[in-house]
Design a protein around this motif. Structure first.
Motif, PDB file in Angstrom:
ATOM      1  N   GLU A   1       0.832  -1.211   0.000  1.00  0.00           N
ATOM      2  CA  GLU A   1       0.000   0.000   0.000  1.00  0.00           C
ATOM      3  C   GLU A   1       0.859   1.251   0.000  1.00  0.00           C
ATOM      4  N   GLU A   2       2.038   1.152   0.609  1.00  0.00           N
ATOM      5  CA  GLU A   2       2.888   2.333   0.758  1.00  0.00           C
ATOM      6  C   GLU A   2       3.836   2.556  -0.412  1.00  0.00           C
ATOM      7  N   ARG A   3       4.148   1.501  -1.174  1.00  0.00           N
ATOM      8  CA  ARG A   3       5.139   1.660  -2.238  1.00  0.00           C
ATOM      9  C   ARG A   3       4.672   0.925  -3.499  1.00  0.00           C
ATOM     10  N   PRO A   4       5.086   1.408  -4.650  1.00  0.00           N
ATOM     11  CA  PRO A   4       4.682   0.757  -5.905  1.00  0.00           C
ATOM     12  C   PRO A   4       5.421  -0.565  -6.103  1.00  0.00           C
ATOM     13  N   ALA A   5       4.897  -1.362  -7.014  1.00  0.00           N
ATOM     14  CA  ALA A   5       5.593  -2.572  -7.430  1.00  0.00           C
ATOM     15  C   ALA A   5       6.717  -2.189  -8.384  1.00  0.00           C
ATOM     16  N   ARG A   6       7.676  -3.111  -8.540  1.00  0.00           N
ATOM     17  CA  ARG A   6       8.780  -2.888  -9.465  1.00  0.00           C
ATOM     18  C   ARG A   6       8.891  -4.087 -10.408  1.00  0.00           C
ATOM     19  N   VAL A   7       9.130  -3.776 -11.683  1.00  0.00           N
ATOM     20  CA  VAL A   7       9.175  -4.795 -12.734  1.00  0.00           C
ATOM     21  C   VAL A   7      10.455  -4.609 -13.543  1.00  0.00           C
ATOM     22  N   ARG A   8      11.152  -5.719 -13.784  1.00  0.00           N
ATOM     23  CA  ARG A   8      12.357  -5.686 -14.616  1.00  0.00           C
ATOM     24  C   ARG A   8      11.998  -6.114 -16.030  1.00  0.00           C
ATOM     25  N   ILE A   9      12.377  -5.304 -17.014  1.00  0.00           N
ATOM     26  CA  ILE A   9      12.212  -5.619 -18.430  1.00  0.00           C
ATOM     27  C   ILE A   9      13.584  -5.511 -19.063  1.00  0.00           C
ATOM     28  N   ALA A  10      14.151  -6.674 -19.444  1.00  0.00           N
ATOM     29  CA  ALA A  10      15.513  -6.726 -19.968  1.00  0.00           C
ATOM     30  C   ALA A  10      16.456  -6.103 -18.933  1.00  0.00           C
ATOM     31  N   ALA A  11      17.227  -5.092 -19.332  1.00  0.00           N
ATOM     32  CA  ALA A  11      18.184  -4.492 -18.399  1.00  0.00           C
ATOM     33  C   ALA A  11      17.593  -3.316 -17.640  1.00  0.00           C
TER      34      ALA A  11
ATOM     35  N   PRO B   1      -4.307 -19.303  -2.167  1.00  0.00           N
ATOM     36  CA  PRO B   1      -4.968 -18.602  -1.055  1.00  0.00           C
ATOM     37  C   PRO B   1      -5.548 -17.251  -1.478  1.00  0.00           C
ATOM     38  N   ALA B   2      -5.025 -16.679  -2.546  1.00  0.00           N
ATOM     39  CA  ALA B   2      -5.519 -15.399  -3.065  1.00  0.00           C
ATOM     40  C   ALA B   2      -5.013 -15.263  -4.487  1.00  0.00           C
ATOM     41  N   TYR B   3      -5.620 -14.339  -5.226  1.00  0.00           N
ATOM     42  CA  TYR B   3      -5.182 -14.052  -6.588  1.00  0.00           C
ATOM     43  C   TYR B   3      -4.373 -12.763  -6.645  1.00  0.00           C
ATOM     44  N   HIS B   4      -3.810 -12.370  -5.511  1.00  0.00           N
ATOM     45  CA  HIS B   4      -3.016 -11.154  -5.497  1.00  0.00           C
ATOM     46  C   HIS B   4      -1.990 -11.225  -4.377  1.00  0.00           C
ATOM     47  N   GLY B   5      -1.021 -10.363  -4.461  1.00  0.00           N
ATOM     48  CA  GLY B   5      -0.046 -10.143  -3.411  1.00  0.00           C
ATOM     49  C   GLY B   5       0.578  -8.783  -3.628  1.00  0.00           C
ATOM     50  N   GLY B   6       0.577  -7.933  -2.589  1.00  0.00           N
ATOM     51  CA  GLY B   6       1.065  -6.575  -2.768  1.00  0.00           C
ATOM     52  C   GLY B   6       0.230  -5.853  -3.805  1.00  0.00           C
ATOM     53  N   ARG B   7       0.879  -5.319  -4.830  1.00  0.00           N
ATOM     54  CA  ARG B   7       0.188  -4.623  -5.932  1.00  0.00           C
ATOM     55  C   ARG B   7       0.120  -5.482  -7.199  1.00  0.00           C
ATOM     56  N   VAL B   8       0.283  -6.789  -7.032  1.00  0.00           N
ATOM     57  CA  VAL B   8       0.299  -7.709  -8.167  1.00  0.00           C
ATOM     58  C   VAL B   8      -0.965  -8.553  -8.171  1.00  0.00           C
ATOM     59  N   ALA B   9      -1.628  -8.626  -9.312  1.00  0.00           N
ATOM     60  CA  ALA B   9      -2.812  -9.469  -9.485  1.00  0.00           C
ATOM     61  C   ALA B   9      -2.483 -10.594 -10.458  1.00  0.00           C
ATOM     62  N   LEU B  10      -2.855 -11.810 -10.103  1.00  0.00           N
ATOM     63  CA  LEU B  10      -2.730 -12.960 -10.997  1.00  0.00           C
ATOM     64  C   LEU B  10      -4.016 -13.112 -11.791  1.00  0.00           C
TER      65      LEU B  10
ATOM     66  N   THR C   1     -12.921  -3.346 -10.018  1.00  0.00           N
ATOM     67  CA  THR C   1     -12.922  -3.610  -8.583  1.00  0.00           C
ATOM     68  C   THR C   1     -12.024  -2.604  -7.889  1.00  0.00           C
ATOM     69  N   SER C   2     -12.437  -2.161  -6.729  1.00  0.00           N
ATOM     70  CA  SER C   2     -11.754  -1.055  -6.058  1.00  0.00           C
ATOM     71  C   SER C   2     -10.398  -1.437  -5.494  1.00  0.00           C
ATOM     72  N   ASP C   3     -10.194  -2.680  -5.098  1.00  0.00           N
ATOM     73  CA  ASP C   3      -8.907  -3.089  -4.554  1.00  0.00           C
ATOM     74  C   ASP C   3      -8.675  -4.565  -4.839  1.00  0.00           C
ATOM     75  N   LEU C   4      -7.417  -4.998  -4.700  1.00  0.00           N
ATOM     76  CA  LEU C   4      -7.050  -6.354  -5.089  1.00  0.00           C
ATOM     77  C   LEU C   4      -7.614  -7.401  -4.138  1.00  0.00           C
ATOM     78  N   ALA C   5      -7.790  -7.058  -2.870  1.00  0.00           N
ATOM     79  CA  ALA C   5      -8.406  -8.019  -1.955  1.00  0.00           C
ATOM     80  C   ALA C   5      -9.831  -8.331  -2.403  1.00  0.00           C
ATOM     81  N   ARG C   6     -10.529  -7.321  -2.863  1.00  0.00           N
ATOM     82  CA  ARG C   6     -11.883  -7.538  -3.369  1.00  0.00           C
ATOM     83  C   ARG C   6     -11.854  -8.382  -4.643  1.00  0.00           C
ATOM     84  N   TYR C   7     -10.879  -8.132  -5.516  1.00  0.00           N
ATOM     85  CA  TYR C   7     -10.723  -8.942  -6.726  1.00  0.00           C
ATOM     86  C   TYR C   7     -10.576 -10.420  -6.370  1.00  0.00           C
TER      87      TYR C   7
END
Length: 397
Positions: free
Chosen positions: A136-146, A275-284, A313-319
């Protein structure tokens, strides 16, 4: 003015592209990254059931898909000998649920989804991985190539063997081999009349579905050890070996298949739900969240449902709370059908076929309702008189 929310989608299959389009409708800036060098250029048929068609209506693609698809007419279920067990007019399903089960080439739907995204949204040959799921406090980070970027939301539509799912839930066993391998192909200009529907034998089935342009989608599944392939790499020959003595016109159709045009895949399923379809700011999403066997024709349909629900949906827990029970039920329904297909003992097959014939006398519309009678968030359902097998229930946003 508030900054626009940033979303990254990993995977450009049907689920990932649907999510990208749905999120853009809700005001997100979206980037889609696909590790393959191109979108699916080949493929076979895809059945779009009424539940997924309602979700495609939300995405503004429903009418285009209807125009590109073939409506199924009369079909049913046969034994390998050719004897009919169940026959039904599939037009009744359209009367009940507002849409038929429409069939079109998979690459056509992929193309329709991709064409709705602005230029530059989609990058191929671009493998991406989550390095930090965020909070909730920080964004997710994603690596694409370098390079590395941050996102307010990451949608992991990276398939059955999802690396994102493994990172979010390292102690979960993941999908398990179902015991089935499956083949898919397209027959151009079938050389003979074709009875549509499925044929069931001992531990195996085949299915025949029309495609646009006088083509035929032919699929098959059989109990087999994982990892096997045809000894000489000729999967058409393998199909003829397994199904060449089944009832007509299967042998003729398999003979007409172009060599090298048969796709074979082992079938995996999520036996133990996440157990869920999400974790942090990531949705599966899609197979990454709820891989399933194909025996209900709902794999892509559930991914499209995921996409629309996630965006609205307003938040990932609800998703997770909305999607996990629904998708788990579909996974379990498909597994139960697979158990019936897997029967191989002759006496058990006879009992199974008797049960199928008796089930064909039950109200099939009502039996299909848990799958097909679904509406996207914010779309008001209209009641359909399912007891009578008719009535309009198409719902649009």
């Amino acid at each position: 003015m508030a900054a626009r929310r940033q979303a990254v989608v990993i995977g450009a299959g049907i689920g990932g592209l649907s999510a990208a389009l749905a999120l853009r409708q809700q005001g997100w800036d979206v980037a889609v990254f696909e590790r393959a060098p191109a979108l699916e250029p080949v493929g076979s048929g895809l059945a779009v059931a009424p539940n997924a068609m309602r979700a495609l209506d939300v995405l503004g693609l429903g009418d285009e898909v209807r125009a590109a698809a073939v409506r199924q007419g009369e079909g049913g279920l046969r034994r390998a000998s050719g004897r009919w067990l169940v026959r039904t007019d599939l037009a009744r399903f359209e009367e009940a649920f507002g849409d038929p089960v429409a069939v079109l080439p998979r690459p056509v739907l992929v193309g329709l989804l991709a064409d709705r995204l602005p230029p530059g949204t989609l990058r191929t040959s671009a493998p991406a991985s989550v390095t930090d799921a965020g909070s909730e406090e920080r964004p997710a980070r994603v690596r694409i190539a370098a390079n590395e970027c941050q996102a307010d939301l990451v949608v992991a539509a990276d398939g059955i063997h999802s690396a994102t799912r493994a990172a979010l839930f390292p102690s979960h066993p993941g999908p398990r081999y179902s015991g089935f391998t499956a083949w898919r192909t397209v027959v151009a200009a079938p050389p003979c009349p074709v009875p549509l529907g499925e044929t069931w034998g001992r531990g195996a089935l085949t299915g025949l579905v029309p495609l646009p342009g006088r083509r035929l989608y032919l699929y098959a599944a059989a109990v087999a050890p994982a990892g096997q392939t045809a000894p000489d790499g000729d999967e058409r020959a393998e199909l003829l070996r397994r199904f060449g003595e089944w009832c007509a016109p299967l042998p003729e159709l398999l003979t007409a298949v172009s060599p090298g045009q048969v796709l074979r895949n082992d079938v995996y399923e999520m036996v133990e739900p996440l157990p869920a379809y999400h974790g942090g700011r990531v949705a599966l999403l899609g197979d990454a969240a709820h891989a399933m066997t194909p025996f209900q024709g709902q794999g892509a349909c559930q991914a499209i449902e995921d996409a629309v629900v996630l965006a609205r949906t307003s938040d990932l827990a609800r998703y997770s709370a909305v999607r996990l029970p629904r998708a788990t039920d579909v996974v379990n329904r498909s597994r139960r059908v697979g158990r019936a297909v897997a029967v191989q003992a002759r006496s058990a097959v006879l009992l199974r076929d008797l049960g199928l014939a008796l089930a064909g006398r039950l109200p099939l519309i009502r039996m299909a309702a848990p799958l097909y009678d679904w509406n996207p968030p914010g779309v008001r359902p209209q009641p359909a008189p399912l007891d009578q097998g008719g009535g309009q229930s198409r719902c649009r946003p």
